[in-house]
Design a protein around this motif. Sequence first.
Motif, PDB file in Angstrom:
ATOM      1  N   ASP A 175      52.817  73.966  13.718  1.00  0.00           N
ATOM      2  CA  ASP A 175      52.011  74.831  14.588  1.00  0.00           C
ATOM      3  C   ASP A 175      50.574  74.927  14.083  1.00  0.00           C
ATOM      4  O   ASP A 175      49.617  74.918  14.880  1.00  0.00           O
ATOM      5  CB  ASP A 175      52.621  76.234  14.660  1.00  0.00           C
ATOM      6  N   LYS A 176      50.415  75.005  12.764  1.00  0.00           N
ATOM      7  CA  LYS A 176      49.059  75.065  12.199  1.00  0.00           C
ATOM      8  C   LYS A 176      48.290  73.775  12.473  1.00  0.00           C
ATOM      9  O   LYS A 176      47.089  73.804  12.788  1.00  0.00           O
ATOM     10  CB  LYS A 176      49.133  75.318  10.689  1.00  0.00           C
ATOM     11  N   ILE A 177      48.972  72.647  12.348  1.00  0.00           N
ATOM     12  CA  ILE A 177      48.336  71.352  12.612  1.00  0.00           C
ATOM     13  C   ILE A 177      47.880  71.280  14.064  1.00  0.00           C
ATOM     14  O   ILE A 177      46.764  70.839  14.361  1.00  0.00           O
ATOM     15  CB  ILE A 177      49.298  70.192  12.277  1.00  0.00           C
ATOM     16  N   LYS A 178      48.741  71.725  14.972  1.00  0.00           N
ATOM     17  CA  LYS A 178      48.377  71.712  16.397  1.00  0.00           C
ATOM     18  C   LYS A 178      47.169  72.587  16.670  1.00  0.00           C
ATOM     19  O   LYS A 178      46.255  72.195  17.400  1.00  0.00           O
ATOM     20  CB  LYS A 178      49.565  72.179  17.243  1.00  0.00           C
ATOM     21  N   GLN A 179      47.159  73.782  16.101  1.00  0.00           N
ATOM     22  CA  GLN A 179      46.058  74.714  16.327  1.00  0.00           C
ATOM     23  C   GLN A 179      44.747  74.183  15.759  1.00  0.00           C
ATOM     24  O   GLN A 179      43.687  74.329  16.377  1.00  0.00           O
ATOM     25  CB  GLN A 179      46.384  76.074  15.692  1.00  0.00           C
ATOM     26  N   ALA A 180      44.817  73.561  14.586  1.00  0.00           N
ATOM     27  CA  ALA A 180      43.600  73.053  13.939  1.00  0.00           C
ATOM     28  C   ALA A 180      43.095  71.769  14.575  1.00  0.00           C
ATOM     29  O   ALA A 180      41.944  71.380  14.368  1.00  0.00           O
ATOM     30  CB  ALA A 180      43.862  72.816  12.452  1.00  0.00           C
ATOM     31  N   ASN A 181      43.952  71.103  15.354  1.00  0.00           N
ATOM     32  CA  ASN A 181      43.594  69.823  15.959  1.00  0.00           C
ATOM     33  C   ASN A 181      43.659  69.896  17.486  1.00  0.00           C
ATOM     34  O   ASN A 181      44.142  68.971  18.151  1.00  0.00           O
ATOM     35  CB  ASN A 181      44.520  68.723  15.439  1.00  0.00           C
ATOM     36  N   LYS A 182      43.144  70.983  18.025  1.00  0.00           N
ATOM     37  CA  LYS A 182      43.200  71.187  19.472  1.00  0.00           C
ATOM     38  C   LYS A 182      42.455  70.092  20.234  1.00  0.00           C
ATOM     39  O   LYS A 182      42.880  69.674  21.314  1.00  0.00           O
ATOM     40  CB  LYS A 182      42.637  72.561  19.843  1.00  0.00           C
TER      41      LYS A 182
END
Length: 205
Positions: A175-182
């Motif tokens: 989830d953090k990866i997705k949020q940081a790589n929008k």
Amino acid sequence: MIIEHKVRQADRPMFFNAHFYFRNNLKIQRTHTYINQIRHPVDRYISHYAYMRTTNRPKKRVKQMIDSGEFYDTIEQCFEKQGQGCKHNVMTRFFCGTEDFCKSDAKKALKRAKENILNHYATVGLLEHFVLTLKIIQRRLPYFLPVVPEEPTHLKLNEGKKKLNSSSVSEEMIDKIKQANKADMELYEFVTEIFWKQVKACGIS
């Protein structure tokens, strides 16, 4: 630049395969186009992290990683410091180009990346659909790829890489990866839509 120099010397069509940021200022008079291939941003992020921590790389690069202290970082540690292999929105940066805002302004970089894909790329394939990607290239650039194998069994995309994939990473980290790589996530959806339109337009099954 190497590409420009090689093209000036050549009297035949050429194909260049390399990792480099998009640039539209190449001094090449001959007709040319770009092709590329991407993968889901989470898978790409995890794979890049793992690749930077393998020993199946030039010894000098491996030593640099070990000396820096980053070689043994967990993906969580690497993410927090945006260390080697853990930079955010890397795909968007590559398609955006070399201008400063491509690194500092994700929203502007995403807009430019989309424009570049639409205006300069014959196709951008999906790693998850590699054979279909080859077929699109064959239809659009038959001179360079006259035949596409139905099952390219010789491909070993993960050979030599550290065994790490999304199933090895916590849901919280994903989830953090997705949020940081929008920006990369949106770019992936953009490319996916174009990809399937090209599959249909090319009559590929």
